[in-house]
Design an enzyme around this catalytic site. Structure first.
Site, PDB file in Angstrom:
ATOM      1  N   GLY A  34       0.963  -1.246  -0.056  1.00  0.00           N
ATOM      2  CA  GLY A  34      -0.001  -0.116  -0.080  1.00  0.00           C
ATOM      3  C   GLY A  34       0.860   1.389   0.048  1.00  0.00           C
ATOM      4  N   GLY A  39       5.423   4.311  -8.754  1.00  0.00           N
ATOM      5  CA  GLY A  39       6.245   3.128  -9.121  1.00  0.00           C
ATOM      6  C   GLY A  39       5.302   1.979  -9.147  1.00  0.00           C
ATOM      7  N   HIS A  40       4.407   1.849  -8.009  1.00  0.00           N
ATOM      8  CA  HIS A  40       3.515   0.797  -7.715  1.00  0.00           C
ATOM      9  C   HIS A  40       2.403   1.006  -9.134  1.00  0.00           C
ATOM     10  CE1 HIS A  40       4.334   1.430  -3.545  1.00  0.00           C
ATOM     11  NE2 HIS A  40       4.490   0.354  -3.612  1.00  0.00           N
ATOM     12  N   ASP A 152      13.496  -3.402  -5.883  1.00  0.00           N
ATOM     13  CA  ASP A 152      13.758  -4.249  -4.840  1.00  0.00           C
ATOM     14  C   ASP A 152      14.538  -5.515  -5.594  1.00  0.00           C
ATOM     15  OD1 ASP A 152      12.659  -2.953  -2.370  1.00  0.00           O
ATOM     16  OD2 ASP A 152      10.855  -3.060  -3.785  1.00  0.00           O
ATOM     17  N   SER A 187       9.615   5.615  -3.402  1.00  0.00           N
ATOM     18  CA  SER A 187       9.528   4.533  -2.412  1.00  0.00           C
ATOM     19  C   SER A 187       8.187   5.212  -1.255  1.00  0.00           C
ATOM     20  CB  SER A 187      10.699   4.257  -1.645  1.00  0.00           C
ATOM     21  OG  SER A 187      10.780   3.923  -0.553  1.00  0.00           O
TER      22      SER A 187
HETATM   23  P1  AMP Z   1       6.028  -2.505  -1.286  1.00  0.00           P
HETATM   24  O1  AMP Z   1       4.795  -1.625  -1.385  1.00  0.00           O
HETATM   25  O2  AMP Z   1       7.258  -1.493  -1.329  1.00  0.00           O
HETATM   26  O3  AMP Z   1       6.205  -3.687  -0.916  1.00  0.00           O
HETATM   27  O4  AMP Z   1       6.318  -2.491  -2.998  1.00  0.00           O
HETATM   28  C1  AMP Z   1       5.425  -3.224  -3.648  1.00  0.00           C
HETATM   29  C2  AMP Z   1       6.073  -3.634  -5.148  1.00  0.00           C
HETATM   30  O5  AMP Z   1       6.358  -2.376  -5.947  1.00  0.00           O
HETATM   31  C3  AMP Z   1       7.537  -4.266  -5.174  1.00  0.00           C
HETATM   32  O6  AMP Z   1       7.380  -5.311  -6.264  1.00  0.00           O
HETATM   33  C4  AMP Z   1       8.560  -3.327  -5.200  1.00  0.00           C
HETATM   34  O7  AMP Z   1       9.576  -3.810  -5.872  1.00  0.00           O
HETATM   35  C5  AMP Z   1       7.781  -2.299  -6.149  1.00  0.00           C
HETATM   36  N1  AMP Z   1       8.329  -1.039  -6.204  1.00  0.00           N
HETATM   37  C6  AMP Z   1       8.321  -0.398  -5.331  1.00  0.00           C
HETATM   38  N2  AMP Z   1       8.805   0.964  -5.612  1.00  0.00           N
HETATM   39  C7  AMP Z   1       9.009   0.931  -6.866  1.00  0.00           C
HETATM   40  C8  AMP Z   1       9.648   1.768  -8.013  1.00  0.00           C
HETATM   41  N3  AMP Z   1       9.974   3.033  -7.745  1.00  0.00           N
HETATM   42  N4  AMP Z   1       9.612   1.365  -9.227  1.00  0.00           N
HETATM   43  C9  AMP Z   1       9.125   0.231  -9.506  1.00  0.00           C
HETATM   44  N5  AMP Z   1       8.752  -0.633  -8.678  1.00  0.00           N
HETATM   45  C10 AMP Z   1       8.698  -0.214  -7.440  1.00  0.00           C
END
Ligand code: AMP
Length: 284
Positions: A34, A39-40, A152, A187
């Site tokens: 969430g 990016g998400h 990641d 992020s």
């Molecule tokens: P998280 O919510 O931080 O667990 O991330 C969920 C997914 O989004 C994971 O696969 C992350 O690698 C991806 N993600 C997070 N930040 C980015 C970004 N800046 N660019 C691409 N993917 C991202």
């Protein structure tokens, strides 16, 4: 497409996915915690490219946080997230803690290999937590594809390994890191940065690019030691790691080698925030 529907339980998720499957549609899952940013959303768009239906899971997974980390304060903005997914996702899967880990839950999925070192050393219980929840999410959703960010990088390789090893019939798709206008990887934790800290954070990708270039000229130990010094000089409080590794296995490398693809990975701290970034290293 209107606001995505919500599913909060495994049966509700499976009912929706089964209906799509019965209609001959392909389904892609985007696992997230969430606090969605662009990016998400890029991952969700990718999901719609590789499949007919996109499911976004939102679950802040306690098992991947150490006791000292920010599980309690991690941003939880469910309604805002659902609005951001307006017109992009077909379904938001947001299970409760008790749905994911009911009383008596006693299983851990533990990946070795690519989880060793780097984040695995800095956060010793992290990848077991990630592997456990990702395995559950993939088995719950039964999607054709699941999209993960290269942001990641080590996590992406851990997930690829576990899916291959456990014969989970979901194709893993990696998506390039989405960055702001200064190249800073987006992020959810960037929200913790002050303006002054943002200025430092935006140096990380620039310096990583320079360090990647120096790997082509200098012995790697020299280049990486100088690179760590340059990060500290830029204002980072600490460098947890700065390593050039095999892109797939995450095995440490000391020099370019035939047949090896190299990735430069770093984790650096500003105040209480750890920033991760990585990039491909071209061999000379
Ligand atoms: P998280 O919510 O931080 O667990 O991330 C969920 C997914 O989004 C994971 O696969 C992350 O690698 C991806 N993600 C997070 N930040 C980015 C970004 N800046 N660019 C691409 N993917 C991202």
């Amino acid at each position: 497409m209107p606001l995505p529907d919500l599913a909060a339980t495994v049966p509700a998720l499976r009912t929706r996915v089964a209906a799509w499957r019965d209609a001959g549609e392909r389904v892609a899952l985007v696992p997230t915690m969430g606090a969605l940013h662009d990016g998400h959303l890029a991952l969700v768009r990718r999901a719609r490219e590789v499949a007919d239906r996109a499911v976004v899971s939102i679950f802040v997974n306690p098992k991947q946080f150490a006791a000292s980390e920010d599980f309690g304060s991690y941003p939880r903005v469910a309604e805002r997230d659902r609005v951001r997914l307006d017109g992009l996702a077909d379904l938001v899967y947001a299970p409760g803690l008790q749905d994911m880990y009911p009383p008596g839950f006693a299983t851990t999925v533990s990946v070795a290999g690519p989880s060793a070192g780097l984040e695995g050393s800095a956060r010793p219980t992290h990848f077991d937590g990630v592997a456990t929840v990702v395995t559950k999410l993939l088995l719950q959703a039964g999607a054709d594809h699941a999209i993960f960010g290269e942001k990641d990088w080590q996590q992406l390789q851990v997930v690829r390994r576990l899916v291959a090893d456990l014969d989970i019939p979901t194709a893993i798709v990696g998506h390039p890191t989405v960055r702001d206008g200064h190249g800073l990887a987006l992020s959810s934790r960037n929200a913790y940065l002050s303006e002054a800290e943002f200025a430092v954070a935006r140096r990380l990708n620039v310096l990583l690019g320079e360090i990647a270039g120096s790997l082509a000229r200098d012995p790697w130990s020299t280049a990486l030691a100088a690179g760590a010094r340059s990060l500290l000089a830029a204002g980072f409080a600490g460098v947890d790691y700065l390593s050039a590794v095999d892109a797939e296995t995450l095995a440490p490398l000391a020099a370019f080698a035939p047949g090896r693809t190299v990735r430069l990975l770093a984790a650096a701290r500003i105040g209480s925030v750890r920033l991760l970034d990585n990039l491909a290293v071209e061999s000379p």
